[in-house]
Design a protein around this motif. Sequence first.
Motif, PDB file in Angstrom:
ATOM      1  N   SER A 229       6.689   5.798  -6.886  1.00 50.42           N
ATOM      2  CA  SER A 229       5.740   6.180  -7.940  1.00 50.42           C
ATOM      3  C   SER A 229       5.924   5.255  -9.141  1.00 50.42           C
ATOM      4  CB  SER A 229       5.979   7.622  -8.391  1.00 50.42           C
ATOM      5  OG  SER A 229       7.239   7.722  -9.037  1.00 50.42           O
ATOM      6  N   PHE A 230       4.976   5.314 -10.045  1.00 47.44           N
ATOM      7  CA  PHE A 230       5.091   4.553 -11.291  1.00 47.44           C
ATOM      8  C   PHE A 230       6.287   5.054 -12.097  1.00 47.44           C
ATOM      9  CE2 PHE A 230       3.759   3.821 -15.786  1.00 47.44           C
ATOM     10  CZ  PHE A 230       3.875   2.442 -15.767  1.00 47.44           C
ATOM     11  N   GLU A 231       6.513   6.351 -12.073  1.00 44.45           N
ATOM     12  CA  GLU A 231       7.652   6.920 -12.784  1.00 44.45           C
ATOM     13  C   GLU A 231       8.969   6.390 -12.226  1.00 44.45           C
ATOM     14  OE1 GLU A 231       5.030   8.800 -11.619  1.00 44.45           O
ATOM     15  OE2 GLU A 231       4.138   9.001 -13.613  1.00 44.45           O
ATOM     16  N   ALA A 232       9.063   6.260 -10.914  1.00 52.20           N
ATOM     17  CA  ALA A 232      10.269   5.710 -10.292  1.00 52.20           C
ATOM     18  C   ALA A 232      10.494   4.272 -10.760  1.00 52.20           C
ATOM     19  CB  ALA A 232      10.149   5.768  -8.769  1.00 52.20           C
ATOM     20  N   PHE A 233       9.429   3.513 -10.856  1.00 50.39           N
ATOM     21  CA  PHE A 233       9.514   2.146 -11.365  1.00 50.39           C
ATOM     22  C   PHE A 233      10.027   2.160 -12.808  1.00 50.39           C
ATOM     23  CE2 PHE A 233       7.280  -1.116 -13.887  1.00 50.39           C
ATOM     24  CZ  PHE A 233       7.848  -2.264 -13.339  1.00 50.39           C
ATOM     25  N   LEU A 234       9.444   3.005 -13.659  1.00 54.49           N
ATOM     26  CA  LEU A 234       9.859   3.089 -15.064  1.00 54.49           C
ATOM     27  C   LEU A 234      11.305   3.567 -15.209  1.00 54.49           C
ATOM     28  CD1 LEU A 234       6.694   4.600 -16.782  1.00 54.49           C
ATOM     29  CD2 LEU A 234       7.490   2.221 -16.835  1.00 54.49           C
TER      30      LEU A 234
ATOM     31  N   GLU B 298      14.423   3.028 -10.633  1.00 49.63           N
ATOM     32  CA  GLU B 298      14.879   3.379  -9.287  1.00 49.63           C
ATOM     33  C   GLU B 298      14.707   2.162  -8.386  1.00 49.63           C
ATOM     34  OE1 GLU B 298      13.101   6.905  -7.644  1.00 49.63           O
ATOM     35  OE2 GLU B 298      13.391   8.023  -9.504  1.00 49.63           O
ATOM     36  N   ASP B 299      15.476   2.124  -7.321  1.00 47.85           N
ATOM     37  CA  ASP B 299      15.327   1.046  -6.354  1.00 47.85           C
ATOM     38  C   ASP B 299      13.980   1.156  -5.660  1.00 47.85           C
ATOM     39  OD1 ASP B 299      17.851   0.059  -6.914  1.00 47.85           O
ATOM     40  OD2 ASP B 299      18.802   1.159  -5.265  1.00 47.85           O
ATOM     41  N   GLU B 300      13.442   0.008  -5.281  1.00 48.53           N
ATOM     42  CA  GLU B 300      12.182   0.013  -4.550  1.00 48.53           C
ATOM     43  C   GLU B 300      12.379   0.631  -3.171  1.00 48.53           C
ATOM     44  OE1 GLU B 300      13.866  -4.213  -4.031  1.00 48.53           O
ATOM     45  OE2 GLU B 300      13.692  -2.809  -5.673  1.00 48.53           O
ATOM     46  N   VAL B 301      11.298   1.197  -2.627  1.00 51.61           N
ATOM     47  CA  VAL B 301      11.309   1.779  -1.293  1.00 51.61           C
ATOM     48  C   VAL B 301      11.341   0.664  -0.253  1.00 51.61           C
ATOM     49  CG1 VAL B 301       9.968   3.181   0.331  1.00 51.61           C
ATOM     50  CG2 VAL B 301      10.095   3.842  -2.069  1.00 51.61           C
ATOM     51  N   GLU B 302      10.597  -0.404  -0.525  1.00 53.44           N
ATOM     52  CA  GLU B 302      10.613  -1.565   0.357  1.00 53.44           C
ATOM     53  C   GLU B 302      10.198  -2.801  -0.419  1.00 53.44           C
ATOM     54  OE1 GLU B 302       7.700  -2.025   3.588  1.00 53.44           O
ATOM     55  OE2 GLU B 302       6.398  -0.618   2.526  1.00 53.44           O
TER      56      GLU B 302
ATOM     57  N   MET C  14       2.309   9.096  -6.459  1.00 51.48           N
ATOM     58  CA  MET C  14       1.454   8.021  -6.023  1.00 51.48           C
ATOM     59  C   MET C  14       2.263   6.726  -5.981  1.00 51.48           C
ATOM     60  SD  MET C  14      -1.995   6.367  -7.263  1.00 51.48           S
ATOM     61  CE  MET C  14      -2.989   6.597  -8.199  1.00 51.48           C
ATOM     62  N   THR C  15       2.152   5.987  -4.913  1.00 47.39           N
ATOM     63  CA  THR C  15       2.883   4.742  -4.723  1.00 47.39           C
ATOM     64  C   THR C  15       2.489   3.724  -5.788  1.00 47.39           C
ATOM     65  OG1 THR C  15       2.989   5.154  -2.355  1.00 47.39           O
ATOM     66  CG2 THR C  15       3.345   2.908  -3.057  1.00 47.39           C
ATOM     67  N   PHE C  16       3.452   2.887  -6.167  1.00 51.94           N
ATOM     68  CA  PHE C  16       3.239   1.847  -7.173  1.00 51.94           C
ATOM     69  C   PHE C  16       3.779   0.540  -6.620  1.00 51.94           C
ATOM     70  CE2 PHE C  16       4.948  -0.635 -10.731  1.00 51.94           C
ATOM     71  CZ  PHE C  16       3.818  -0.748 -11.531  1.00 51.94           C
ATOM     72  N   TYR C  17       3.028  -0.544  -6.817  1.00 51.78           N
ATOM     73  CA  TYR C  17       3.424  -1.854  -6.326  1.00 51.78           C
ATOM     74  C   TYR C  17       3.637  -2.808  -7.490  1.00 51.78           C
ATOM     75  CZ  TYR C  17       1.797  -0.198  -1.798  1.00 51.78           C
ATOM     76  OH  TYR C  17       1.627   0.508  -0.642  1.00 51.78           O
ATOM     77  N   GLU C  18       4.808  -3.447  -7.518  1.00 56.17           N
ATOM     78  CA  GLU C  18       5.096  -4.482  -8.506  1.00 56.17           C
ATOM     79  C   GLU C  18       4.938  -5.833  -7.820  1.00 56.17           C
ATOM     80  OE1 GLU C  18       8.678  -5.959 -11.469  1.00 56.17           O
ATOM     81  OE2 GLU C  18       9.205  -4.895  -9.633  1.00 56.17           O
ATOM     82  N   LEU C  19       4.260  -6.759  -8.468  1.00 54.83           N
ATOM     83  CA  LEU C  19       4.004  -8.065  -7.881  1.00 54.83           C
ATOM     84  C   LEU C  19       4.910  -9.108  -8.511  1.00 54.83           C
ATOM     85  CD1 LEU C  19       0.139  -7.753  -8.016  1.00 54.83           C
ATOM     86  CD2 LEU C  19       1.693  -7.020  -6.225  1.00 54.83           C
ATOM     87  N   ILE C  20       5.518  -9.929  -7.662  1.00 62.44           N
ATOM     88  CA  ILE C  20       6.450 -10.961  -8.106  1.00 62.44           C
ATOM     89  C   ILE C  20       5.895 -12.316  -7.679  1.00 62.44           C
ATOM     90  CG2 ILE C  20       8.841 -11.790  -8.007  1.00 62.44           C
ATOM     91  CD1 ILE C  20       8.580  -8.878  -9.036  1.00 62.44           C
ATOM     92  N   TRP C  21       5.881 -13.260  -8.604  1.00 62.25           N
ATOM     93  CA  TRP C  21       5.411 -14.630  -8.345  1.00 62.25           C
ATOM     94  C   TRP C  21       6.348 -15.561  -9.089  1.00 62.25           C
ATOM     95  CZ3 TRP C  21       1.831 -16.735  -5.202  1.00 62.25           C
ATOM     96  CH2 TRP C  21       1.340 -18.005  -5.478  1.00 62.25           C
ATOM     97  N   ARG C  22       6.893 -16.526  -8.401  1.00 67.32           N
ATOM     98  CA  ARG C  22       7.859 -17.460  -9.000  1.00 67.32           C
ATOM     99  C   ARG C  22       9.050 -16.716  -9.597  1.00 67.32           C
ATOM    100  NH1 ARG C  22       5.152 -22.738 -11.582  1.00 67.32           N
ATOM    101  NH2 ARG C  22       3.987 -23.333  -9.735  1.00 67.32           N
TER     102      ARG C  22
END
Length: 85
Positions: free
Chosen positions: A54-59, A62-66, A1-9
Amino acid sequence: MTFYELIWRGEGCGDAADLEEALAFFQELKPKTMDWQAVCADPQYSPTIRRYRSFEAFLDNEDEVETIHPTAELLQRFAPDGPDA
């Protein structure tokens, strides 16, 4: 399942399960005295979304897909009061 990390400032500020949830999350961060055009034009804010496979890839660091840099128009679509907010 895709996972999105949000970046602000330049900092991670949250996560989301889909793009719509990610865009809606930024509505809580937008300064009330600014419109999305001004926020997106100011490099100190720089709303960014990193999509991972995936969330696992984030943990696993791994590099982001985009990397998505939402436009003011895209963010405005998710404003609580609609396009004129």
